[in-house]
Design a protein around this motif. Structure first.
Motif, PDB file in Angstrom:
ATOM      1  N   GLU A 178       0.898  -1.065  -0.063  1.00  0.00           N
ATOM      2  CA  GLU A 178      -0.085   0.082   0.019  1.00  0.00           C
ATOM      3  C   GLU A 178       0.672   1.294  -0.023  1.00  0.00           C
ATOM      4  N   ALA A 179       2.000   1.138   0.599  1.00  0.00           N
ATOM      5  CA  ALA A 179       3.111   2.493   0.443  1.00  0.00           C
ATOM      6  C   ALA A 179       3.293   2.675  -0.683  1.00  0.00           C
ATOM      7  N   GLY A 180       3.249   1.771  -1.836  1.00  0.00           N
ATOM      8  CA  GLY A 180       3.644   2.039  -3.176  1.00  0.00           C
ATOM      9  C   GLY A 180       2.692   2.980  -3.830  1.00  0.00           C
ATOM     10  N   LEU A 181       1.651   3.300  -3.278  1.00  0.00           N
ATOM     11  CA  LEU A 181       0.529   4.142  -3.891  1.00  0.00           C
ATOM     12  C   LEU A 181       1.261   5.847  -3.821  1.00  0.00           C
ATOM     13  N   ALA A 182       2.116   6.074  -2.782  1.00  0.00           N
ATOM     14  CA  ALA A 182       2.968   7.309  -2.899  1.00  0.00           C
ATOM     15  C   ALA A 182       4.238   7.281  -3.431  1.00  0.00           C
ATOM     16  N   LEU A 183       4.676   6.245  -4.149  1.00  0.00           N
ATOM     17  CA  LEU A 183       5.874   6.270  -4.760  1.00  0.00           C
ATOM     18  C   LEU A 183       5.915   6.923  -5.811  1.00  0.00           C
ATOM     19  N   PRO A 184       6.802   7.517  -6.521  1.00  0.00           N
ATOM     20  CA  PRO A 184       6.939   8.216  -8.034  1.00  0.00           C
ATOM     21  C   PRO A 184       6.935   7.105  -8.970  1.00  0.00           C
ATOM     22  N   ILE A 185       6.132   7.556 -10.064  1.00  0.00           N
ATOM     23  CA  ILE A 185       5.772   7.017 -11.330  1.00  0.00           C
ATOM     24  C   ILE A 185       7.164   6.008 -11.576  1.00  0.00           C
ATOM     25  N   GLU A 186       8.208   6.956 -11.571  1.00  0.00           N
ATOM     26  CA  GLU A 186       9.470   6.199 -12.122  1.00  0.00           C
ATOM     27  C   GLU A 186       9.869   5.089 -11.270  1.00  0.00           C
ATOM     28  N   GLU A 187       9.625   5.169  -9.862  1.00  0.00           N
ATOM     29  CA  GLU A 187      10.084   4.184  -8.914  1.00  0.00           C
ATOM     30  C   GLU A 187       9.251   2.717  -9.242  1.00  0.00           C
ATOM     31  N   LEU A 188       7.667   2.977  -9.588  1.00  0.00           N
ATOM     32  CA  LEU A 188       7.026   1.988 -10.040  1.00  0.00           C
ATOM     33  C   LEU A 188       7.350   1.113 -11.361  1.00  0.00           C
ATOM     34  N   CYS A 189       7.652   1.944 -11.960  1.00  0.00           N
ATOM     35  CA  CYS A 189       8.446   1.354 -13.373  1.00  0.00           C
ATOM     36  C   CYS A 189       9.669   0.711 -13.151  1.00  0.00           C
ATOM     37  N   ARG A 190      10.786   1.299 -12.194  1.00  0.00           N
ATOM     38  CA  ARG A 190      11.737   0.435 -11.892  1.00  0.00           C
ATOM     39  C   ARG A 190      11.647  -0.914 -11.087  1.00  0.00           C
ATOM     40  N   ARG A 191      10.624  -0.837 -10.464  1.00  0.00           N
ATOM     41  CA  ARG A 191      10.235  -2.012  -9.756  1.00  0.00           C
ATOM     42  C   ARG A 191       9.565  -3.164 -10.569  1.00  0.00           C
ATOM     43  N   GLY A 192       9.061  -2.490 -11.540  1.00  0.00           N
ATOM     44  CA  GLY A 192       8.068  -3.558 -12.508  1.00  0.00           C
ATOM     45  C   GLY A 192       6.580  -3.499 -11.910  1.00  0.00           C
ATOM     46  N   GLN A 193       6.037  -3.012 -10.912  1.00  0.00           N
ATOM     47  CA  GLN A 193       5.065  -3.071 -10.354  1.00  0.00           C
ATOM     48  C   GLN A 193       4.138  -1.836 -10.914  1.00  0.00           C
ATOM     49  N   ARG A 194       3.592  -2.037 -12.064  1.00  0.00           N
ATOM     50  CA  ARG A 194       2.852  -0.916 -12.909  1.00  0.00           C
ATOM     51  C   ARG A 194       1.505  -1.194 -13.056  1.00  0.00           C
ATOM     52  N   ALA A 195       0.866  -2.339 -12.305  1.00  0.00           N
ATOM     53  CA  ALA A 195      -0.506  -2.611 -12.278  1.00  0.00           C
ATOM     54  C   ALA A 195      -1.049  -2.156 -10.620  1.00  0.00           C
ATOM     55  N   VAL A 196      -1.729  -0.904 -10.753  1.00  0.00           N
ATOM     56  CA  VAL A 196      -1.857  -0.764  -9.322  1.00  0.00           C
ATOM     57  C   VAL A 196      -3.474  -1.227  -8.967  1.00  0.00           C
ATOM     58  N   VAL A 197      -3.835  -2.232  -8.346  1.00  0.00           N
ATOM     59  CA  VAL A 197      -5.044  -2.650  -8.354  1.00  0.00           C
ATOM     60  C   VAL A 197      -5.679  -2.496  -6.848  1.00  0.00           C
ATOM     61  N   LEU A 198      -6.796  -1.914  -7.009  1.00  0.00           N
ATOM     62  CA  LEU A 198      -7.581  -1.539  -5.552  1.00  0.00           C
ATOM     63  C   LEU A 198      -8.679  -2.414  -5.642  1.00  0.00           C
ATOM     64  N   ALA A 199      -9.329  -2.991  -4.436  1.00  0.00           N
ATOM     65  CA  ALA A 199     -10.098  -3.851  -4.414  1.00  0.00           C
ATOM     66  C   ALA A 199     -11.338  -3.767  -3.367  1.00  0.00           C
ATOM     67  N   GLU A 200     -12.426  -3.431  -3.733  1.00  0.00           N
ATOM     68  CA  GLU A 200     -13.537  -3.216  -2.777  1.00  0.00           C
ATOM     69  C   GLU A 200     -13.870  -4.832  -1.932  1.00  0.00           C
ATOM     70  N   ALA A 201     -13.537  -5.104  -1.250  1.00  0.00           N
ATOM     71  CA  ALA A 201     -13.806  -6.761  -0.863  1.00  0.00           C
ATOM     72  C   ALA A 201     -14.844  -6.590   0.434  1.00  0.00           C
ATOM     73  N   PRO A 202     -15.628  -7.828   0.793  1.00  0.00           N
ATOM     74  CA  PRO A 202     -16.336  -7.624   1.757  1.00  0.00           C
ATOM     75  C   PRO A 202     -15.505  -8.062   3.275  1.00  0.00           C
ATOM     76  N   PRO A 203     -15.797  -7.770   4.154  1.00  0.00           N
ATOM     77  CA  PRO A 203     -15.280  -8.350   5.396  1.00  0.00           C
ATOM     78  C   PRO A 203     -14.999  -9.728   5.294  1.00  0.00           C
ATOM     79  N   GLY A 204     -13.815 -10.365   5.662  1.00  0.00           N
ATOM     80  CA  GLY A 204     -13.426 -11.710   5.772  1.00  0.00           C
ATOM     81  C   GLY A 204     -12.641 -12.139   4.648  1.00  0.00           C
ATOM     82  N   VAL A 205     -12.576 -11.256   3.761  1.00  0.00           N
ATOM     83  CA  VAL A 205     -11.498 -11.360   2.543  1.00  0.00           C
ATOM     84  C   VAL A 205     -10.151 -10.964   2.804  1.00  0.00           C
ATOM     85  N   GLU A 206      -9.041 -11.494   2.625  1.00  0.00           N
ATOM     86  CA  GLU A 206      -7.663 -11.169   2.878  1.00  0.00           C
ATOM     87  C   GLU A 206      -7.089 -10.998   1.630  1.00  0.00           C
ATOM     88  N   LEU A 207      -6.895  -9.992   1.349  1.00  0.00           N
ATOM     89  CA  LEU A 207      -6.482  -9.293  -0.083  1.00  0.00           C
ATOM     90  C   LEU A 207      -4.957  -9.475  -0.039  1.00  0.00           C
TER      91      LEU A 207
END
Length: 324
Positions: A178-207
Motif C-alpha cells: 500500500e505504501a507504493g501508492l505514494a511512490l513516484p511513477i519512475e520508481e514503480l516502473c523501476r520495480r516493474g509494479q505497474r498495475a495498481v489494483v484496488l479492490a472493494e472486498a467484503p469483510p473476511g476477505v484477505e487481499l
C-alpha cells in the motif's frame, strides 16, 4: 534527445513515458491528472441476469430465454458505457480502469446490471498485453462488485477467483504494498509494479493480489443527487472551491464525469462541459469518464505539463491548444 512533442503530437498510447523527468521522478500516481474509464468493459450486453430482470417482469417471465433476448435492446442504452475495448481505452490514453463484477456461468464477468460481453480474465489480459508492451506506463485498476450483483460478496470463493485471476494474468506487475501508492511513477516502473489494483472486498476477505479500496485509499466526487450535466458541474466546482481537488500522496481521487441515464448518449455533452471546466484551473487527480473522446483525454493528460518547473512553457505553451 528528441524534441518535446507538441500537444497534438503527444502519443496518447504512451504518454506517461513522455512526462518531464521531474514529474516522473517526483509525482506518484495519486498526483497526476489521470483519464479513467467509468465502467470499463461495459460495451455490450451479453445477457440480463434473471435476478435483475425479475425486478421488472417477475420471476416467471425473467427465466425465459426469449424474454431475455427481447429485453436486451431495451437494457443496452442504460448499461453500455464505453465504445472501446479495454485495450482500446488504454491505447487511447486511459490509465484508470473501473471494473464492476458479477458471476455468470461460474465465471467472473464484467457487469453493469447486465452481464457484459467480457470476463474479468479477458479484460485483465488486455491490460497485461498493454502494460508488457509499454514499460513506461502505469495503470490503476479498480475492482468491486456490481451494484445489481450484490450476491457476489456472499461467497468468499468468488473473491478467491478474482485474486487468483489477478495473479495468474498480471503476475509480478501487481503492486502489493500500500505504501507504493505514494511512490513516484519512475520508481514503480523501476520495480516493474505497474498495475495498481484496488479492490472493494467484503469483510473476511484477505487481499493478497490487490490493495484495499477504502476511504483511506480512494475518494470519488459522485453524488446520488447528480442527475444532469449542470449537477455534475456543481459538484466539480464544490470540489475545486473546497480544495478537495488537491492531490494527496497515497490517496487516489477521481472526479466523476458522468450522469445517469444513457451513458453514451450523455457522454459528449458531459465531456465537453468537463473540458471547459478544466480551463479554469490545474488538475492533478483523476477523472472517470463515460465513453471518452480524444479531445477530453488529451485535455486531461496535458494538465500534467502545467506547473512542472522550468521548460514547461516551451513544452506546452498556455495558448498552444484550445479545447472546445
Amino acid at each position: 534527445p528528441p524534441p518535446p512533442p507538441s500537444p497534438l503530437e503527444l502519443p496518447l498510447d504512451a504518454w506517461m513515458g513522455r512526462l518531464p523527468a521531474e514529474v516522473r521522478g517526483r509525482r506518484s500516481l495519486c498526483e497526476l491528472a489521470l483519464p479513467g474509464a467509468h465502467n470499463s468493459g461495459a460495451r455490450e450486453v451479453q445477457c440480463i441476469p434473471p435476478a435483475v430482470l425479475s425486478g421488472y417482469l417477475g420471476e416467471f417471465l425473467a427465466g425465459m430465454s426469449f424474454v431475455n433476448a427481447i429485453a436486451k435492446p431495451f437494457a443496452t442504452p442504460a448499461a453500455v458505457c464505453q465504445s472501446l475495448t479495454v485495450g482500446g481505452l488504454l491505447r487511447a490514453g486511459i490509465r484508470v480502469l473501473d471494473f464492476r463484477l458479477g458471476l455468470h456461468d461460474g465465471q467472473v464477468y464484467i457487469c453493469h446490471a447486465v452481464v457484459c460481453g467480457i470476463s474479468l480474465e479477458e479484460a485483465l489480459q488486455e491490460a497485461a498485453i498493454f502494460l508488457r508492451s509499454r514499460e513506461s506506463e502505469v495503470v490503476a485498476i479498480l475492482i468491486k462488485k456490481d451494484w445489481e450483483h450484490r450476491y457476489f460478496d456472499e461467497s468468499l470463493e468468488n473473491w478467491a477467483m478474482v485474486q487468483d485471476c489477478l495473479l495468474r494474468v498480471l503476475g509480478d506487475l501487481v503492486l502489493t504494498d500500500e505504501a507504493g501508492l505514494a511512490l513516484p511513477i519512475e520508481e514503480l516502473c523501476r520495480r516493474g509494479q505497474r498495475a495498481v489494483v484496488l479492490a472493494e472486498a467484503p469483510p473476511g476477505v484477505e487481499l493478497f493480489a490487490a490493495l484495499p479500496m477504502t476511504g483511506a485509499t480512494l475518494d470519488k466526487s459522485w453524488k446520488a443527487s447528480t442527475q444532469t450535466v449542470d449537477d455534475m458541474l456543481g459538484v466539480l466546482a464544490e470540489w475545486r472551491t473546497t480544495n478537495r481537488m488537491l492531490p494527496q500522496p497515497g490517496h487516489l481521487k477521481f472526479l466523476e464525469v458522468a450522469v445517469p441515464g444513457g451513458p453514451r448518449k450523455t457522454a459528449p455533452g458531459g465531456n465537453a462541459a468537463f473540458r471547459r471546466f478544466l480551463q479554469g484551473g490545474p488538475l492533478s487527480i483523476g477523472a472517470m469518464l463515460d465513453d471518452p473522446d480524444e479531445d477530453t483525454i488529451r485535455a486531461i493528460v496535458l494538465k500534467n505539463w502545467e506547473d512542472c518547473g522550468s521548460g514547461s512553457e516551451a513544452l506546452f505553451p498556455a495558448n498552444g491548444y484550445v479545447f472546445s
